[in-house]
Design an enzyme around this catalytic site. Structure first.
Site, PDB file in Angstrom:
ATOM      1  N   ARG A  43       0.889  -1.192  -0.191  1.00  0.00           N
ATOM      2  CA  ARG A  43      -0.129  -0.129   0.059  1.00  0.00           C
ATOM      3  C   ARG A  43       0.898   1.168   0.238  1.00  0.00           C
ATOM      4  O   ARG A  43       0.364   2.338  -0.337  1.00  0.00           O
ATOM      5  CB  ARG A  43      -1.007  -0.024   1.219  1.00  0.00           C
ATOM      6  CG  ARG A  43      -1.716   1.289   1.269  1.00  0.00           C
ATOM      7  CD  ARG A  43      -3.067   1.275   2.201  1.00  0.00           C
ATOM      8  NE  ARG A  43      -2.989   0.488   3.329  1.00  0.00           N
ATOM      9  CZ  ARG A  43      -2.363   1.086   4.418  1.00  0.00           C
ATOM     10  NH1 ARG A  43      -1.836   2.220   4.502  1.00  0.00           N
ATOM     11  NH2 ARG A  43      -2.427   0.326   5.750  1.00  0.00           N
ATOM     12  N   TYR A  82     -15.746  14.810 -15.867  1.00  0.00           N
ATOM     13  CA  TYR A  82     -16.362  13.516 -15.652  1.00  0.00           C
ATOM     14  C   TYR A  82     -17.376  13.663 -14.614  1.00  0.00           C
ATOM     15  O   TYR A  82     -16.894  13.967 -13.706  1.00  0.00           O
ATOM     16  CB  TYR A  82     -15.051  12.547 -15.416  1.00  0.00           C
ATOM     17  CG  TYR A  82     -15.616  11.035 -15.396  1.00  0.00           C
ATOM     18  CD1 TYR A  82     -16.614  10.417 -16.218  1.00  0.00           C
ATOM     19  CD2 TYR A  82     -15.191  10.481 -14.136  1.00  0.00           C
ATOM     20  CE1 TYR A  82     -16.892   9.074 -15.911  1.00  0.00           C
ATOM     21  CE2 TYR A  82     -15.647   9.064 -13.938  1.00  0.00           C
ATOM     22  CZ  TYR A  82     -16.609   8.425 -14.785  1.00  0.00           C
ATOM     23  OH  TYR A  82     -17.014   7.219 -14.388  1.00  0.00           O
ATOM     24  N   ASP A 118      -6.626  17.252 -15.368  1.00  0.00           N
ATOM     25  CA  ASP A 118      -6.971  15.807 -15.961  1.00  0.00           C
ATOM     26  C   ASP A 118      -6.790  15.781 -17.460  1.00  0.00           C
ATOM     27  O   ASP A 118      -7.295  16.300 -18.400  1.00  0.00           O
ATOM     28  CB  ASP A 118      -8.624  15.517 -15.516  1.00  0.00           C
ATOM     29  CG  ASP A 118      -9.073  14.168 -16.086  1.00  0.00           C
ATOM     30  OD1 ASP A 118      -8.249  13.404 -16.959  1.00  0.00           O
ATOM     31  OD2 ASP A 118      -9.934  13.808 -15.387  1.00  0.00           O
ATOM     32  N   LYS A 133      -8.247   4.338 -19.530  1.00  0.00           N
ATOM     33  CA  LYS A 133      -8.100   4.770 -20.930  1.00  0.00           C
ATOM     34  C   LYS A 133      -7.142   4.480 -21.751  1.00  0.00           C
ATOM     35  O   LYS A 133      -6.835   3.508 -22.143  1.00  0.00           O
ATOM     36  CB  LYS A 133      -8.744   6.212 -20.583  1.00  0.00           C
ATOM     37  CG  LYS A 133      -9.989   6.285 -19.544  1.00  0.00           C
ATOM     38  CD  LYS A 133     -11.440   5.867 -20.094  1.00  0.00           C
ATOM     39  CE  LYS A 133     -12.234   5.687 -18.967  1.00  0.00           C
ATOM     40  NZ  LYS A 133     -12.107   5.934 -17.685  1.00  0.00           N
TER      41      LYS A 133
HETATM   42  N1  LCS Z   1     -11.473  11.369 -15.530  1.00  0.00           N
HETATM   43  C1  LCS Z   1     -11.928  11.215 -16.754  1.00  0.00           C
HETATM   44  C2  LCS Z   1     -11.677  12.326 -17.793  1.00  0.00           C
HETATM   45  C3  LCS Z   1     -12.747  10.179 -17.140  1.00  0.00           C
HETATM   46  O1  LCS Z   1     -13.140  10.183 -18.251  1.00  0.00           O
HETATM   47  C4  LCS Z   1     -12.742   9.299 -16.192  1.00  0.00           C
HETATM   48  C5  LCS Z   1     -13.576   8.051 -16.380  1.00  0.00           C
HETATM   49  C6  LCS Z   1     -12.134   9.301 -14.870  1.00  0.00           C
HETATM   50  C7  LCS Z   1     -11.343  10.581 -14.568  1.00  0.00           C
HETATM   51  C8  LCS Z   1     -12.381   8.277 -13.848  1.00  0.00           C
HETATM   52  O2  LCS Z   1     -11.584   7.328 -14.041  1.00  0.00           O
HETATM   53  P1  LCS Z   1     -11.743   5.781 -13.585  1.00  0.00           P
HETATM   54  O3  LCS Z   1     -11.930   5.767 -12.063  1.00  0.00           O
HETATM   55  O4  LCS Z   1     -13.078   5.240 -14.357  1.00  0.00           O
HETATM   56  O5  LCS Z   1     -10.572   5.036 -13.708  1.00  0.00           O
HETATM   57  N2  LCS Z   1     -14.496   8.132 -17.184  1.00  0.00           N
HETATM   58  C9  LCS Z   1     -15.228   7.086 -17.955  1.00  0.00           C
HETATM   59  C10 LCS Z   1     -16.113   7.614 -18.986  1.00  0.00           C
HETATM   60  O6  LCS Z   1     -16.185   8.563 -19.699  1.00  0.00           O
HETATM   61  N3  LCS Z   1     -16.877   6.351 -19.132  1.00  0.00           N
HETATM   62  O7  LCS Z   1     -16.652   5.481 -18.312  1.00  0.00           O
HETATM   63  C11 LCS Z   1     -15.808   5.915 -17.419  1.00  0.00           C
END
Ligand code: LCS
Length: 367
Positions: free
Chosen positions: A32, A85, A157, A182
């Site tokens: 951790r 998001y 971001d 992503k």
């Molecule tokens: N930041 C952006 C720009 C994102 O698109 C997402 C997830 C996150 C942070 C969060 O990341 P995660 O915890 O899911 O790894 N975006 C998503 C979307 O547009 N569709 O499903 C997840």
């Protein structure tokens, strides 16, 4: 890089264990806190971003919540892009308000809105550029200047670009974060996040918090991302080339109301995109003349592309933000953020261009 699939690390003797916990010995103690596979991924992404150090996290939201928990608290204020998001916004509006954090959401594509929103207690300026799902673009260098003057930290971001297309730290950002779920991992088989700090001091502050909050990445997950990132450039360039062609063709399609893509001259921040990004990326948003109903027909009729949330994988994905990724924001916040009910988001994958187009066009024919 091997997978150090170990929760804990044996000490030679009790003195070594004590030295590791006091910081005199920098060796590994417990996953951790740090793990060699995770460290390899942290070095890799920090180098790609031109930052001082990285912190790999279990998800993108874990990276985001770590930043907020590190730098915000009762009486502190954050200015954020309105079209972020969905869960990033609801985390601030629904959860952190319970701890006395104030947040203001503005259209950051006009930096004057950020300036106007700054208050004496503003600790963070948080931008998502290009924004999910509006693809609005914010001038990172201009916001970095505003943040410096205000004594606030700038967090970007960078998920939609990946470090291949945009390097916010080079433009003055203090912290860059990613949902590595992503483009960085790119194979839709892992959830993961990354924080890259411009200084070791900022990294250390966030590390302390993540060790307590517990959002560390698992080493097996980190290893999968290390494998995925090897093809980042190949994947993003292939998807981007198709996205450019697809956006141009979609713009001419009679059933399309509008297309938003940073590579199109019609994008309101086209010139800024050319300046701060090395390519327009692989995300396209569009609306159909028939609105939500027509959008649903298209989403239900594709067969090569997959109707699913997420983005940045080798498979093309299509989804409806108002009822899916950004549903939690509620209609008022969506309207303010420019996320219309008819907006359809397309994440262009690495399939053959002709196949992607043929599939989407047969779906458009079903309207
Ligand atoms: N930041 C952006 C720009 C994102 O698109 C997402 C997830 C996150 C942070 C969060 O990341 P995660 O915890 O899911 O790894 N975006 C998503 C979307 O547009 N569709 O499903 C997840």
């Amino acid at each position: 890089m091997p997978i150090f699939q170990s929760s804990t690390f044996a000490f030679e003797d009790a003195d070594q264990g004590a030295a590791r916990f006091s910081g005199k010995d920098s060796g590994y103690k417990y996953t951790r806190i740090a793990n060699p596979t995770n460290a390899a991924l942290e070095c890799c992404i920090a180098e790609l971003e031109g930052g001082a150090a990285g912190l790999a996290t279990a998800t993108g939201m874990s990276a985001i919540s770590t930043v907020f928990m590190t730098f915000l608290g009762a009486g502190k204020h954050i200015v954020s892009t309105g079209s972020v998001y969905g869960p990033t916004r609801t985390l601030l509006e629904n959860e952190l308000t319970r701890f006395g954090v104030e947040s203001t959401f503005v259209d950051t594509s006009d930096v004057k809105n950020i300036k106007a929103a700054i208050k004496g207690n503003t600790e963070l300026i948080y931008i998502e550029t290009p924004a999910n799902p509006t693809l609005s673009i914010t001038d990172i260098a201009a916001v970095a200047k505003i943040a410096k003057e205000a004594g606030a930290l700038l967090v970007v971001d960078n998920t939609f670009c990946s470090p291949l297309l945009q390097k916010p730290i080079k433009l003055g950002a203090d912290i860059v974060l990613h949902s590595m779920t992503k483009f960085i991992n790119g194979h839709s088989d892992v959830v993961a996040g990354m924080l890259v700090a411009s200084t070791l001091e900022l990294r250390n502050k966030m590390h302390k918090v993540i060790c307590q909050m517990g959002g560390t990445i698992d080493p097996h997950q980190a290893w999968l991302v290390l494998r995925g990132v090897k093809t980042l450039a190949l994947r993003v360039k292939a998807a981007q080339a198709s996205a450019m062609r697809l956006a141009e063709e979609l713009e001419k399609h009679p059933k399309i109301e509008w297309v938003k893509y940073p590579g199109l001259k019609s994008h309101p921040q086209y010139e800024l995109a050319k300046k701060q990004m090395s390519g327009p990326g692989a995300m396209i948003s569009f609306e159909l003349k028939g609105g939500v109903k027509a959008g649903k027909t298209v989403m239900d009729s594709v067969s090569l592309s997959t109707l699913a949330v997420s983005l940045g994988g080798i498979e093309s994905l299509i989804q409806h933000p108002a009822s899916m990724t950004h549903a939690s924001m509620g209609p008022k916040a969506r309207a303010e953020a420019g996320i219309s009910d008819g907006l359809v988001r397309f994440s262009v994958g690495c399939e053959d261009y002709d196949d992607i187009k043929a599939d989407l066009w047969q779906a458009l024919d079903k309207i």
